[in-house]
Design an enzyme around this catalytic site. Sequence first.
Site, PDB file in Angstrom:
ATOM      1  N   GLU A  28      31.487  41.052  49.269  1.00  0.00           N
ATOM      2  CA  GLU A  28      32.726  40.901  50.015  1.00  0.00           C
ATOM      3  C   GLU A  28      32.850  42.239  50.743  1.00  0.00           C
ATOM      4  O   GLU A  28      33.263  43.240  50.156  1.00  0.00           O
ATOM      5  CB  GLU A  28      33.914  40.672  49.085  1.00  0.00           C
ATOM      6  CG  GLU A  28      35.197  40.390  49.834  1.00  0.00           C
ATOM      7  CD  GLU A  28      36.418  40.281  48.918  1.00  0.00           C
ATOM      8  OE1 GLU A  28      37.296  39.466  49.202  1.00  0.00           O
ATOM      9  OE2 GLU A  28      36.498  41.025  47.912  1.00  0.00           O
ATOM     10  N   ASP A  51      33.202  41.708  44.409  1.00  0.00           N
ATOM     11  CA  ASP A  51      34.561  41.787  44.925  1.00  0.00           C
ATOM     12  C   ASP A  51      34.791  43.155  45.568  1.00  0.00           C
ATOM     13  O   ASP A  51      34.441  44.187  44.978  1.00  0.00           O
ATOM     14  CB  ASP A  51      35.521  41.571  43.748  1.00  0.00           C
ATOM     15  CG  ASP A  51      36.960  41.525  44.173  1.00  0.00           C
ATOM     16  OD1 ASP A  51      37.305  40.657  44.980  1.00  0.00           O
ATOM     17  OD2 ASP A  51      37.752  42.353  43.669  1.00  0.00           O
TER      18      ASP A  51
END
Lengths: 707, 103
Positions: free
Chosen positions: A394, A357
């Site tokens: 990401e 993330d």
Amino acid sequence: MSIQDLSAAARVDEFPTHRIGDYRVRAGRPYPYGAHPVPGGVSFSVYSDRATSMSLVLFEKGAPEPTAELVFPPEFRTGSVYAMTVFGLDLENLEYGFRADGPFDPAAGDRFDRRKVLSDPYARLIAGRDVWGVEPDWDDVYPYRSQVVNDDFDWGDDTQLGIPSEDLVIYETHVRGFTRHPSSKTEAPGTYAGLREKIPYLKELGVNAVELLPIFEFDELDNPRTDPATGERLHNYWGYNTVSFFAPKAGYAATGRFGMQADEFKSLVKELHKAGIEVILDVVFNHTAEGNEQGPTISFRGLDNATYYMLTPQGEYYNFSGTGNTVNCNHPVVRDFVLSCLRYWVSEYHIDGFRFDLASILDRAPDGSPLPNPPLLEQLAYDPILRHTKLIAEAWDAAGLYQVGNFPNYGRWSEWNGQYRDTVRKFIKGEPGLVGELATRLAGSPDLYQGRTATASVNFITAHDGFTLADLVSYNDKHNEANGEHNNDGANDNHSWNCGEEGPSASAHIRELRLRQMKNLLALLLTSQGIPMLLSGDEVGRTQLGNNNTYCQDNELSWFDWGLVGADDGLLDFTRALIAFRHAHPVLRGVEHPHGTDRAGGGLPDVSWHGVRAWEPDWSEHSRVLGMLRSGPDDVVYLAVNAHWEDHDLELPELPDDQVWHLFADTGAPGAPAPIGAEPPLECPGRYRLGAHSVVVLVGRPVPETK
Amino acid sequence: MSFDVRLRINDKVASIELKGELDASTAGRFHDVIDEAAQLGAIELVIRAENLTYLASAGLRSLVVARQKMGDEVRIAVVGAAEPVARTIRLAGFDHSIDLVDA
């Protein structure tokens, strides 16, 4: 004395050397950090560079007050590591933490608070949130309690599957949301065990990797907001707020109240592997649940704030994550922490991959500046234990470091391709001027990933963050009022189109168009080069009623509605067929980007582009039709997409060697896709009338000889 | 009900009968009996659980211990476990390592 006798004899380090109160102890092993059973006791080890003293705090399971506090004697400190072996502990009834004393001087980066009992950053089990959503005792002096775990799971022959990246079809899902809906009819809804029961569904769907939203221990009750309409508590449902990085979330385990969450999760991994499905974890190293200056002191802040967090020269928290604090990932001690954590999940839980993330934070220096050669990313790429583990970034963060296409990758990292998502959405919506870019995206985005393999691109159209597929074709605008943030949260640039009416529609025409648009999007996704990722529930048209940010919605808005599995709209069958088609056609899954030349010697280039006329792609602004021909050894696939509101007659490229086109699927035509390998030949060879807002997929094969 | 554990061996089939609560305080006795069965060379282990009233995490761990001590080739069956006990075994995934059978 035989060798056997020698090995049976007691070891020297099994004996205590000191006594602290009622406890017999000796200096522990500084490494590994955390709590590890050793003969006769448990070795505890914790790092703090700036603490002036450290205590080990012992609790009996669930007891409100500590049973004992053992101050680490000076001789038990090696460098900045405090280590002690305590003998005679009952592991089943033991909870522990640390109390660190030191200066409270935020300007210098120190926030020690000796009133707090701190979780062990390396704790492998956490108690305190054992059953999802159950209110704890808010006055508990130590809410997230570290526990010792036995790593004795019966793995049998299990190991990581090692599916080649180019063959992956990833299914992004949420442990609780996948089976929490009453319609799931599982024995333990919303748990690892519940997900295990649904493995046959995943297998039948054809996906070969599940990507789980965070399963590291987090506190679903740390969200202070309430639903503005009902006044009900809103949860931290997604879990991007880690409390403990080595511990599986107990509230996701039906057996969490027995402390069996590790076994239950391992059992899930083992069974997924048996079904040929890899497990990828969504991991959040960019920030922690401790938040900013107003947040709770749980672990890192109280142990060594200046090491674990990025701080301004004034000692305030940098906030590149948008959530209050930012983990200091390229501090050598923190790099070691991240690496140890991932190694642990791979070696102890047999995890196949990780999705990071806001991964751009991993390449920021301790002062926040981007590093040209970020050591953490390099270490992860080359680490021997992680060597065959999938690493997916990401590739952006909340402070504007956008690295899609140039994330430091060392030949190993893949990226969520946000440009793929946006291009495909906009094209299918009908925006002009996108044919050229669509072609690039379908071919694996070689413009972004030049010099890398096509598997650098994880292609997706929807993910947990944003509209579901059904909502993407049903809403022009987000509808996040239930989140209690006055609809200010969530993305505004969704590139969605409601097909003529906002939200649910009674119009059969609109519903049919939406279904077709969903099929179009899925068809592009699953025939594109790169790694496709599906959002759980998109295959059955799951809606969130226009909410594009359901991070706090622990209810039907987020849960997978299993009642949709029996829907008669054919979407699920269509998705299954497309996944099977992808698995059946290696030409769609090449590792290398296509060259546009005839490398296989079959008479066709590996990729060629077409418009209404064969071999004549129309790259102009007004064009909304594109044909893509993929050719490889013994495998030819043609895909054409028409995002125009009118039908078009396509001239099809001619095939060599007496092959003719066979029809696999046409989203604009009634009926399900043809069975793989039994596609019927076109009735009208050489031409195809492609309906408005439709996609057709053809395969080239010789005409079967008639008897 | 106080905890009790008894071992019988009949033709290389070991039968362990459990009674009462299997938790951290009683698991050690269960482990000793498993050791004994392993040393006697049992080729099958039957754990009679009809009178087991509670299985704590330590008790669940005991099944892992049994699996590891007996070896993969030995069939282990837990017989007649009450539904809450059987359910816990299933949810933790231990029913893949042992056979969970009705009485």
